[in-house]
Design a protein around this motif. Structure first.
Motif, PDB file in Angstrom:
ATOM      1  N   GLN A   1     -55.269  -7.319  33.113  1.00 55.78           N
ATOM      2  CA  GLN A   1     -55.838  -8.399  32.319  1.00 55.78           C
ATOM      3  C   GLN A   1     -55.755  -9.718  33.068  1.00 55.78           C
ATOM      4  O   GLN A   1     -54.685 -10.135  33.503  1.00 55.78           O
ATOM      5  CB  GLN A   1     -55.119  -8.526  30.974  1.00 55.78           C
ATOM      6  CG  GLN A   1     -55.589  -9.691  30.118  1.00 55.78           C
ATOM      7  CD  GLN A   1     -57.060  -9.614  29.738  1.00 55.78           C
ATOM      8  OE1 GLN A   1     -57.539  -8.551  29.325  1.00 55.78           O
ATOM      9  NE2 GLN A   1     -57.784 -10.717  29.864  1.00 55.78           N
ATOM     10  N   VAL A   2     -56.888 -10.396  33.196  1.00 57.74           N
ATOM     11  CA  VAL A   2     -56.966 -11.703  33.837  1.00 57.74           C
ATOM     12  C   VAL A   2     -56.589 -12.793  32.847  1.00 57.74           C
ATOM     13  O   VAL A   2     -56.922 -12.713  31.657  1.00 57.74           O
ATOM     14  CB  VAL A   2     -58.385 -11.942  34.389  1.00 57.74           C
ATOM     15  CG1 VAL A   2     -58.543 -13.370  34.906  1.00 57.74           C
ATOM     16  CG2 VAL A   2     -58.705 -10.933  35.482  1.00 57.74           C
ATOM     17  N   ALA A   3     -55.889 -13.824  33.338  1.00 58.52           N
ATOM     18  CA  ALA A   3     -55.532 -14.989  32.528  1.00 58.52           C
ATOM     19  C   ALA A   3     -56.106 -16.240  33.179  1.00 58.52           C
ATOM     20  O   ALA A   3     -55.789 -16.542  34.329  1.00 58.52           O
ATOM     21  CB  ALA A   3     -54.014 -15.100  32.417  1.00 58.52           C
ATOM     22  N   ASP A   4     -56.958 -16.956  32.467  1.00 56.65           N
ATOM     23  CA  ASP A   4     -57.508 -18.214  32.976  1.00 56.65           C
ATOM     24  C   ASP A   4     -56.520 -19.338  32.697  1.00 56.65           C
ATOM     25  O   ASP A   4     -56.107 -19.539  31.553  1.00 56.65           O
ATOM     26  CB  ASP A   4     -58.836 -18.536  32.298  1.00 56.65           C
ATOM     27  CG  ASP A   4     -59.983 -17.677  32.795  1.00 56.65           C
ATOM     28  OD1 ASP A   4     -59.729 -16.547  33.239  1.00 56.65           O
ATOM     29  OD2 ASP A   4     -61.147 -18.127  32.696  1.00 56.65           O
ATOM     30  N   LEU A   5     -56.138 -20.077  33.735  1.00 56.64           N
ATOM     31  CA  LEU A   5     -55.150 -21.148  33.623  1.00 56.64           C
ATOM     32  C   LEU A   5     -55.804 -22.511  33.818  1.00 56.64           C
ATOM     33  O   LEU A   5     -56.487 -22.742  34.819  1.00 56.64           O
ATOM     34  CB  LEU A   5     -54.051 -20.948  34.686  1.00 56.64           C
ATOM     35  CG  LEU A   5     -53.053 -22.090  34.878  1.00 56.64           C
ATOM     36  CD1 LEU A   5     -52.184 -22.277  33.634  1.00 56.64           C
ATOM     37  CD2 LEU A   5     -52.196 -21.839  36.116  1.00 56.64           C
ATOM     38  N   PHE A   6     -55.568 -23.396  32.849  1.00 53.41           N
ATOM     39  CA  PHE A   6     -56.022 -24.788  32.902  1.00 53.41           C
ATOM     40  C   PHE A   6     -54.798 -25.685  32.698  1.00 53.41           C
ATOM     41  O   PHE A   6     -53.835 -25.271  32.048  1.00 53.41           O
ATOM     42  CB  PHE A   6     -57.028 -25.097  31.792  1.00 53.41           C
ATOM     43  CG  PHE A   6     -58.193 -24.155  31.684  1.00 53.41           C
ATOM     44  CD1 PHE A   6     -59.418 -24.473  32.242  1.00 53.41           C
ATOM     45  CD2 PHE A   6     -58.068 -22.951  30.988  1.00 53.41           C
ATOM     46  CE1 PHE A   6     -60.507 -23.613  32.122  1.00 53.41           C
ATOM     47  CE2 PHE A   6     -59.149 -22.091  30.860  1.00 53.41           C
ATOM     48  CZ  PHE A   6     -60.366 -22.413  31.423  1.00 53.41           C
ATOM     49  N   ALA A   7     -54.843 -26.917  33.197  1.00 55.10           N
ATOM     50  CA  ALA A   7     -53.740 -27.850  32.969  1.00 55.10           C
ATOM     51  C   ALA A   7     -54.277 -29.271  32.970  1.00 55.10           C
ATOM     52  O   ALA A   7     -55.270 -29.579  33.646  1.00 55.10           O
ATOM     53  CB  ALA A   7     -52.658 -27.690  34.037  1.00 55.10           C
ATOM     54  N   VAL A   8     -53.596 -30.146  32.211  1.00 56.57           N
ATOM     55  CA  VAL A   8     -53.969 -31.557  32.151  1.00 56.57           C
ATOM     56  C   VAL A   8     -52.703 -32.392  32.046  1.00 56.57           C
ATOM     57  O   VAL A   8     -51.718 -31.972  31.419  1.00 56.57           O
ATOM     58  CB  VAL A   8     -54.924 -31.837  30.959  1.00 56.57           C
ATOM     59  CG1 VAL A   8     -54.232 -31.567  29.631  1.00 56.57           C
ATOM     60  CG2 VAL A   8     -55.481 -33.248  31.007  1.00 56.57           C
ATOM     61  N   SER A   9     -52.698 -33.553  32.670  1.00 58.66           N
ATOM     62  CA  SER A   9     -51.561 -34.462  32.599  1.00 58.66           C
ATOM     63  C   SER A   9     -51.328 -34.897  31.158  1.00 58.66           C
ATOM     64  O   SER A   9     -52.276 -35.245  30.434  1.00 58.66           O
ATOM     65  CB  SER A   9     -51.817 -35.691  33.474  1.00 58.66           C
ATOM     66  OG  SER A   9     -50.891 -36.718  33.190  1.00 58.66           O
ATOM     67  N   ALA A  10     -50.066 -34.897  30.741  1.00 59.14           N
ATOM     68  CA  ALA A  10     -49.739 -35.361  29.389  1.00 59.14           C
ATOM     69  C   ALA A  10     -49.863 -36.870  29.272  1.00 59.14           C
ATOM     70  O   ALA A  10     -49.989 -37.395  28.164  1.00 59.14           O
ATOM     71  CB  ALA A  10     -48.314 -34.923  29.015  1.00 59.14           C
ATOM     72  N   ASP A  11     -49.839 -37.562  30.410  1.00 58.47           N
ATOM     73  CA  ASP A  11     -49.893 -39.026  30.390  1.00 58.47           C
ATOM     74  C   ASP A  11     -51.299 -39.583  30.561  1.00 58.47           C
ATOM     75  O   ASP A  11     -51.561 -40.721  30.176  1.00 58.47           O
ATOM     76  CB  ASP A  11     -48.990 -39.588  31.502  1.00 58.47           C
ATOM     77  CG  ASP A  11     -47.535 -39.225  31.296  1.00 58.47           C
ATOM     78  OD1 ASP A  11     -47.079 -39.230  30.140  1.00 58.47           O
ATOM     79  OD2 ASP A  11     -46.857 -38.922  32.291  1.00 58.47           O
ATOM     80  N   ASP A  12     -52.190 -38.789  31.139  1.00 57.18           N
ATOM     81  CA  ASP A  12     -53.549 -39.264  31.407  1.00 57.18           C
ATOM     82  C   ASP A  12     -54.487 -38.060  31.410  1.00 57.18           C
ATOM     83  O   ASP A  12     -54.548 -37.317  32.392  1.00 57.18           O
ATOM     84  CB  ASP A  12     -53.612 -39.984  32.749  1.00 57.18           C
ATOM     85  CG  ASP A  12     -55.004 -40.502  33.085  1.00 57.18           C
ATOM     86  OD1 ASP A  12     -55.932 -40.319  32.263  1.00 57.18           O
ATOM     87  OD2 ASP A  12     -55.166 -41.086  34.182  1.00 57.18           O
TER      88      ASP A  12
END
Length: 198
Positions: A34-45
């Motif tokens: 199973q593939v997992a798509d990973l995204f991330a964003v800064s909590a400050d900006d």
């Protein structure tokens, strides 16, 4: 290590976690292939997010390994790969699947997608980007021959995992990839687990 929080992501859905700098994120393939798509964003900006294009350029490679960093669109480290208890095959080339993609493939009516699941999860903590960022496709097996990409079944077995270290305070979104028209998720879409470790 102590498990601070854990979430199970159902097939063809998504979830998110808030990480502080120094926290560890463990992503586990519960059932295999199973593939997992990973995204991330800064909590400050929230204008600063994980960019696979920047990561490829900054690391001079297409596929991540232990010791590599995932960079933001501002060239700042967001996540480091600190452990990989999987075959070590991941992808930074494919965009997240979307309703438009499935329609172009001939699907009639609604089909779950990583883009829709990303937007649902992101809205939960107030991130509403105009465009869905391209993800790191954890466990995705992409073969490249003479510049042509071929999606193949993931090589993971049940319980295989990867662990990353947060380099800033951030939100991460992980989707259990919805693709069931090509073989990247084996015979059927299945579950992913995400955990924060200290």
């Amino acid at each position: 290590m102590t498990i601070v929080m854990a979430k199970e992501i159902a097939p063809q859905s998504g979830g998110w976690l808030k990480l502080n700098s120094g926290d560890l994120l463990k992503i586990t393939d519960l059932d295999g292939e199973q593939v997992a798509d990973l995204f991330a964003v800064s909590a400050d900006d929230m204008r600063e997010y994980l960019s696979v294009g920047t990561t490829r350029a900054g690391g001079y490679k297409m596929f991540p390994k232990v010791g590599d960093r995932f960079l933001s669109n501002k060239y700042k480290p967001m996540l480091n790969v600190v452990r990989d208890d999987s075959p070590g095959v991941h992808d930074m080339l494919y965009a997240a699947c979307s309703s438009e993609m499935y329609a172009a493939m001939g699907v009639k009516g609604y089909h779950p997608s990583c883009s829709d699941n990303f937007r649902k999860a992101a809205a939960d903590f107030g991130w509403n980007p105009e465009v869905v960022p391209e993800p790191v496709n954890i466990f995705q097996n992409t073969k490249i021959v003479d510049g042509a990409m071929t999606p193949l079944p993931a090589l993971t077995k049940a319980g295989d995992s990867i662990t990353l270290s947060a380099q800033m305070d951030l939100y991460v979104i992980v989707t259990a990839c919805s693709m069931d028209l090509e073989p990247i998720n084996g015979s059927q879409c299945s579950r992913i687990k995400i955990e924060i470790l200290k």
